[in-house]
Every structure is written in structure tokens, then in C-alpha cells.
Enzyme design. Structure first.
Site, PDB file in Angstrom:
ATOM      1  N   LYS A  28       1.118  -1.672  -0.199  1.00  0.00           N
ATOM      2  CA  LYS A  28      -0.344   0.256   0.048  1.00  0.00           C
ATOM      3  C   LYS A  28       0.789   1.826   0.320  1.00  0.00           C
ATOM      4  CE  LYS A  28      -1.835   1.459   4.150  1.00  0.00           C
ATOM      5  NZ  LYS A  28      -3.216   1.783   4.947  1.00  0.00           N
ATOM      6  N   ASP A  57      -6.806   1.313   0.943  1.00  0.00           N
ATOM      7  CA  ASP A  57      -6.777   0.988   2.281  1.00  0.00           C
ATOM      8  C   ASP A  57      -7.708   0.916   2.911  1.00  0.00           C
ATOM      9  OD1 ASP A  57      -8.081   3.828   2.245  1.00  0.00           O
ATOM     10  OD2 ASP A  57      -7.671   5.161   3.169  1.00  0.00           O
TER      11      ASP A  57
END
Length: 215
Positions: free
Chosen positions: A120, A138
Site C-alpha cells: 500500500k 486502504d
């Protein structure tokens, strides 16, 4: 959800916010990398408060490395998991200086090799600092993608791949920011503001939240 609906959703996002930006404050790829690393399980607001004090003192790998773990910890102590993050930041600075000439690498493999940097974080840096068409999923993006039907999936990897496949290419660069902001301020976890949502008529979520009764 069909392609026509997805296209209209992102057209509306773009019309409302043509140039979306991360809420993390930064001026260089390195500052962004460190801010994203610090933001794990913490709010952007708390990270910005810390980096506003830290970056005027040290905002390069060499300068932060010179602080050391203990002194760096004092600057970021208001952020969750600050001790572990301080160690990761110092180790990251060592690698950047030793292997990358003090520069933030642009490729995923090198980014993910940095301590505390996962997929991420790498996606955020690649997209926001270097303009790559990546999708950092997220909790906000995962929720919005599933709730609206834009890109449903059981885990973040599936959602990431579906978003890369389903989001029209002209919107891919900014889609990450639009989806985060939508999840943060409109499509919240506990009580989405469906009555105030610009894509409510396109969204697959059946249990729309009604407008609160005026008092």
C-alpha cells in the site's frame, strides 16, 4: 455494477474535485515516503502535526539518520507505534543512502524492500510522487469499493486488481485520492451520509442512510 455507472461515478468525482491531493503534507518524494510510513494505523492529521516540527529540522535521509532512533522518536511520539516507526525510518534512511544515492526509488520491488514499507505504501509513493497508475487500497477504499459495488472483493489485493481493471484509464491517476476522500468524509464506516452523496443514485448499497430528522 456496469461500466456506464463506473464511468459516471468518476466523472462526478472529477467534476467536484478536478485535482485531488493527498492530505499528507510533503514537498519531496522522500518527505512523502516518510509521511506515508508514519501514517500506518494513524491519522493524516496526527502525522502532519509531527512532520511540521520534524521536517524543518530534518527532511533528508542523511539528516534524519543523524538524529538517530531516540531523537527521532521524540518528534513522532504523538503518532501511534512511534518507536517501531522510528526504527523503520532510520533503517529506511540507511538503505536509501547506501543503495539508492539518497533518492527514493521509483520501482515497487525497491520500495517494498524498505523497512515498514508494504504494498500500500509503495503504491501511494509510486502514484502520488511519480505519477504511476497504481491503486493503494486502504480501509476507506476497501469499504467504498465493496459498499458501492465499484470493485467488490474479499481482500485488498482483489479490490486493487479489480479497480485497476474497472476504473476507466483516464481516471486512474486520481482515483485513489477520490475514493479515499469519499470514504473519509461521505461514505463513512458506521453511518454513511447517503443523503449527501453525489453518487447515491449510482451506488449498489441497498441500506441507504436516510437524512437525519431536523431538530
Amino acid at each position: 455494477m456496469n461500466a456506464a455507472k463506473r464511468l459516471e461515478i468518476f466523472k462526478r468525482f472529477r467534476a467536484a474535485n478536478p485535482s485531488p491531493k493527498t492530505e499528507l503534507e510533503y514537498t519531496t518524494p522522500f518527505e512523502l515516503l516518510i509521511a506515508v510510513l508514519l501514517s500506518a494505523q494513524a491519522t493524516d492529521v496526527s502525522v502532519n502535526k509531527a512532520t511540521r516540527i520534524l521536517y524543518p529540522v530534518a527532511n533528508t535521509p542523511a539528516a534524519i539518520l543523524a538524529l538517530g532512533v531516540d531523537e527521532l522518536s521524540q518528534y513522532i511520539r504523538t503518532i501511534g507505534l512511534f518507536r517501531t516507526k522510528a526504527k523503520n525510518v532510520i533503517a529506511t534512511c540507511q538503505i536509501l543512502l547506501g543503495q539508492h544515492g539518497g533518492e527514493v526509488p521509483r520501482d515497487r520491488a525497491s520500495l517494498e524492500a524498505l523497512p515498514g514499507v508494504g504494498r500500500k505504501t509503495a503504491n501511494v509513493v509510486m502514484n502520488t510522487a511519480f505519477g504511476e497508475l497504481t491503486m493503494a487500497v486502504d480501509t476507506h477504499i476497501f469499504r467504498v469499493s465493496n459498499r458501492t459495488g465499484i470493485a467488490p472483493g474479499k481482500n485488498v489485493e482483489i479490490v486493487e486488481q479489480k479497480l485497476l481493471k474497472f476504473v476507466p484509464k483516464e481516471f486512474l491517476l486520481d482515483a485513489h485520492h477520490w475514493l479515499i476522500l469519499h470514504g473519509r468524509y461521505t461514505c463513512m464506516a458506521r453511518k454513511p451520509q447517503c443523503w449527501n452523496c453525489m453518487i447515491a443514485d449510482l451506488c449498489d448499497y441497498k441500506e441507504k442512510t436516510p437524512m437525519p430528522a431536523s431538530t
